[in-house]
Design an enzyme around this catalytic site. Structure first.
Site, PDB file in Angstrom:
ATOM      1  N   TYR A 309       0.854  -1.194   0.000  1.00  0.00           N
ATOM      2  CA  TYR A 309       0.000   0.000   0.000  1.00  0.00           C
ATOM      3  C   TYR A 309       0.891   1.244   0.000  1.00  0.00           C
ATOM      4  O   TYR A 309       1.749   1.398   0.855  1.00  0.00           O
ATOM      5  CB  TYR A 309      -0.899  -0.036   1.234  1.00  0.00           C
ATOM      6  CG  TYR A 309      -2.088   0.913   1.237  1.00  0.00           C
ATOM      7  CD1 TYR A 309      -2.166   2.021   0.415  1.00  0.00           C
ATOM      8  CD2 TYR A 309      -3.161   0.684   2.106  1.00  0.00           C
ATOM      9  CE1 TYR A 309      -3.254   2.870   0.439  1.00  0.00           C
ATOM     10  CE2 TYR A 309      -4.268   1.525   2.139  1.00  0.00           C
ATOM     11  CZ  TYR A 309      -4.303   2.618   1.309  1.00  0.00           C
ATOM     12  OH  TYR A 309      -5.396   3.465   1.339  1.00  0.00           O
ATOM     13  N   CYS A 310       0.680   2.119  -0.965  1.00  0.00           N
ATOM     14  CA  CYS A 310       1.362   3.416  -1.035  1.00  0.00           C
ATOM     15  C   CYS A 310       2.880   3.227  -1.042  1.00  0.00           C
ATOM     16  O   CYS A 310       3.409   2.516  -1.881  1.00  0.00           O
ATOM     17  CB  CYS A 310       0.886   4.307   0.121  1.00  0.00           C
ATOM     18  SG  CYS A 310       1.439   6.024   0.016  1.00  0.00           S
ATOM     19  N   VAL A 311       3.606   3.836  -0.093  1.00  0.00           N
ATOM     20  CA  VAL A 311       5.066   3.756  -0.100  1.00  0.00           C
ATOM     21  C   VAL A 311       5.553   2.334   0.097  1.00  0.00           C
ATOM     22  O   VAL A 311       6.654   1.967  -0.373  1.00  0.00           O
ATOM     23  CB  VAL A 311       5.673   4.688   0.968  1.00  0.00           C
ATOM     24  CG1 VAL A 311       5.411   6.144   0.623  1.00  0.00           C
ATOM     25  CG2 VAL A 311       5.139   4.363   2.354  1.00  0.00           C
ATOM     26  N   GLY A 313       4.197  -0.151  -1.303  1.00  0.00           N
ATOM     27  CA  GLY A 313       4.142  -0.691  -2.649  1.00  0.00           C
ATOM     28  C   GLY A 313       5.377  -0.310  -3.447  1.00  0.00           C
ATOM     29  O   GLY A 313       5.868  -1.097  -4.270  1.00  0.00           O
ATOM     30  N   PHE A 338      -1.652  -1.081  -4.018  1.00  0.00           N
ATOM     31  CA  PHE A 338      -2.709  -0.124  -3.678  1.00  0.00           C
ATOM     32  C   PHE A 338      -2.114   1.279  -3.795  1.00  0.00           C
ATOM     33  O   PHE A 338      -1.229   1.649  -3.023  1.00  0.00           O
ATOM     34  CB  PHE A 338      -3.205  -0.331  -2.245  1.00  0.00           C
ATOM     35  CG  PHE A 338      -3.986  -1.587  -2.006  1.00  0.00           C
ATOM     36  CD1 PHE A 338      -4.432  -2.388  -3.040  1.00  0.00           C
ATOM     37  CD2 PHE A 338      -4.293  -1.973  -0.702  1.00  0.00           C
ATOM     38  CE1 PHE A 338      -5.149  -3.549  -2.802  1.00  0.00           C
ATOM     39  CE2 PHE A 338      -5.021  -3.121  -0.452  1.00  0.00           C
ATOM     40  CZ  PHE A 338      -5.448  -3.915  -1.503  1.00  0.00           C
TER      41      PHE A 338
END
Length: 577
Positions: A309-311, A313, A338
């Site tokens: 998710y986000c960073v 990822g 994500f």
């Protein structure tokens, strides 16, 4: 209607505000022209002003201003275009702003001035796009802060509430403000409404491993059989993991367990003195890779599904490239992203905060501690949506004296985590500023150069159409680098609601384009819209990857395998400040 004296007073006040702004801009322009004619070096800002553009803007501004005043003093004609804009603006949607001609004039005049200031940025000549975007952001932030809705004497709703409560609203608002000043953070929700482990982050499970960097949580199965390939979720280390485990109706983790997945989640430790020296290599190899190897060994499986998710990822993409370079890509059966970015060339407003001056400021804020107080990041993200996440609360709570509503998402948003200074600065400089992750060999992990174009892992890439943190066009760029089978999905809403959208809510929508396209615009042009949550599409994709099923027994039960339970989920790391 106000009296003639009232009209004269407010005409003078608003007209003077307009005049002051234009005089300052004209003075800067003339000074730049004079110094240019004399051969002298003009100051930085005035030299950027396009005199012809400013002259045109001034004429346009005065024409719009005169038109607005004429319509104001001669009511009954067609509504001014600014009135429609003011009615659509949530800050001024209340009838209070229209019932009084004076306040109606204040809001329309404010919108005209704000629009003029933003156009002034576009009239600057000789600036690169990065500088222009910084100026746009600063101007938007300033105009949002100076909205008449934010001030006691120019907000008719606040004035009415003050008279009705005999000032009790202001006293209550002062109490709220002093509390926030004491804790150094803006309050968004009732601070006593939620408790981690009770009504948020409450999906049953156990912590089965703890390292200095993270705790690994394994969740209890709710189905008789489960997918053979387990799922390991990596949340961003800049936030608490339970954004994916809010109340039972919103929890992605609980829903994934109910679909028959054996779910593990990494809960990162909030930075303290023990994490001063950690780097990207630590989060990727001694964090993500270590968790994957732990799960593979615990369950005796060859590969795991992963979510970043986000960073997290971004780091997951680096790990996939590292595994590919070492011939170990088979350890990850699939990767889901994500709202994650790997190519930061189109990364949006966050780039405004990344230059040498900002880096120095971050270092100064951290001081000798070696880590950055999480409240700094909270302010940064709030500034990206200042109108919604700062000024609306100033009005509702400080001025109107309204109680804070119980809202689990905003409780999570205010539950900040500290960041290791060395790694945070490197992340901003190497990735956001210098975009090294997409340069083959520019980043090395444990002696191995990484190249994203070597990643062939099946990947599911989710982006939010209204995401202001990881813009959809930036997330899309993953498809320019990965070489494996990809499924890109564009979800309605933004960075959080676009992800946390359970099927039960029946909200938003998502878009899929099965054709092979070369850009996000082409994707959208040929995409099919589906109402509701995208989660079922994701689990169907997981199912198509062909993982079989096994009994939910033995090591599939948290603590029943070779890793004994350390404590109940959500663990102690998520509670550390």
């Amino acid at each position: 209607m106000p009296s003639l004296n009232d009209l004269q007073y407010w005409t003078g006040m608003i007209g003077r505000a307009q005049q002051m702004m234009l005089e300052a801009l004209s003075e800067a322009t003339m000074k730049a022209e004079a110094e240019g004619a004399s051969g002298g070096a003009a100051p930085a800002l005035p030299a950027l002003v396009d005199a012809a553009g400013v002259a045109h803007m001034q004429a346009d501004f005065w024409q719009r201003s005169a038109d607005l005043w004429q319509r104001f003093l001669q009511p009954g004609g067609d509504p001014h275009p600014l009135a429609a804009a003011a009615d659509a603006d949530r800050r001024f949607s209340s009838p209070h702003w229209r019932d009084s001609p004076v306040f109606d004039m204040i809001r329309q005049s404010y919108l005209m001035i704000a629009d003029h200031m933003l156009k002034s940025v576009e009239a600057l000549d000789g600036v690169d796009e990065r500088q222009r975007e910084q100026l746009r952001f600063a101007t938007r932030s300033f105009t949002d802060a100076m909205s008449p809705s934010n001030f006691f004497l120019t907000n008719p709703q606040v004035l009415e509430r003050t008279f009705a409560t005999k000032g009790a609203n202001l006293l209550k608002g002062l109490e709220y403000m002093l509390t926030d000043l004491k804790k150094g953070q803006l309050t968004h929700t009732d601070p006593n409404a939620f408790e981690v482990g009770r009504n948020v982050a409450a999906t049953p499970g156990k912590v089965v491993k703890e390292t200095p960097l993270y705790q690994l949580i394994q969740y209890s199965p709710t189905t008789e059989t489960v997918y053979e390939t387990p799922l390991v979720i990596f949340p961003p280390w800049i936030n608490r993991f339970y954004i994916l485990d809010l109340n039972p109706q919103k929890s992605f983790i609980r829903w994934a367990v109910e679909q028959g997945l054996t779910v593990f989640v990494v809960s990162w430790k909030s930075a303290d003195a023990s994490l001063i020296g950690v780097t990207m290599e630590d989060y990727v190899l001694r964090g993500q890779l270590d968790a994957i190897e732990t799960v593979r060994d615990l369950l005796g499986v060859e590969a795991v599904h992963t979510i970043g998710y986000c960073v997290a990822g971004t780091n997951l993409a680096a790990l996939l490239a590292w595994l590919a370079a070492r011939g170990e890509a088979g350890k990850v059966a699939s990767a889901t992203f994500f709202t994650a970015q790997v190519d930061f060339s189109r990364s949006g407003d966050l780039k405004v905060f990344i230059d040498d001056e900002q880096m120095k400021m971050i270092e100064a804020i951290a001081g000798d501690a070696g880590y950055l107080d999480g409240r700094y990041m909270a302010v940064t993200f709030n500034l990206l949506r200042g109108r919604d996440l700062i000024w609306s609360y100033v009005v509702n709570n400080y001025l109107m004296g309204e109680d804070y509503p119980p809202f689990d998402l905003l409780h999570w948003n205010s539950d900040t985590t500290n960041l290791p200074l060395k790694w945070h600065q490197a992340y901003l400089a190497d990735l956001y500023r210098d975009n090294k992750l997409v340069e083959p060999g520019a980043i090395t992990l444990d002696g191995t150069p990484i190249d994203l174009t070597k990643v062939e892992t099946p990947s599911y890439i989710q982006a939010g159409r209204e995401d202001h943190i990881a813009p959809a066009e930036s997330v899309w760029k993953i498809t320019d680098h990965f070489r494996g089978p990809l499924r890109f999905l564009l979800a309605g809403s933004g960075h959080i609601a676009g992800v946390v959208n359970p099927p039960i809510s029946k909200k938003y929508q998502y878009w899929i384009n099965e054709a092979k396209v070369g850009s996000l615009d082409e994707f959208i042009a040929g995409a099919t819209e589906t109402k509701g949550s995208w989660w079922p599409d994701w689990i169907a994709w997981i199912d198509r990857l062909g993982s079989g099923h096994v009994d939910a027994a033995g090591a599939r039960i948290p603590g029943a395998g070779k890793l004994p339970a350390i404590e109940d989920a959500p663990g102690r790391y998520v509670r550390m400040r």
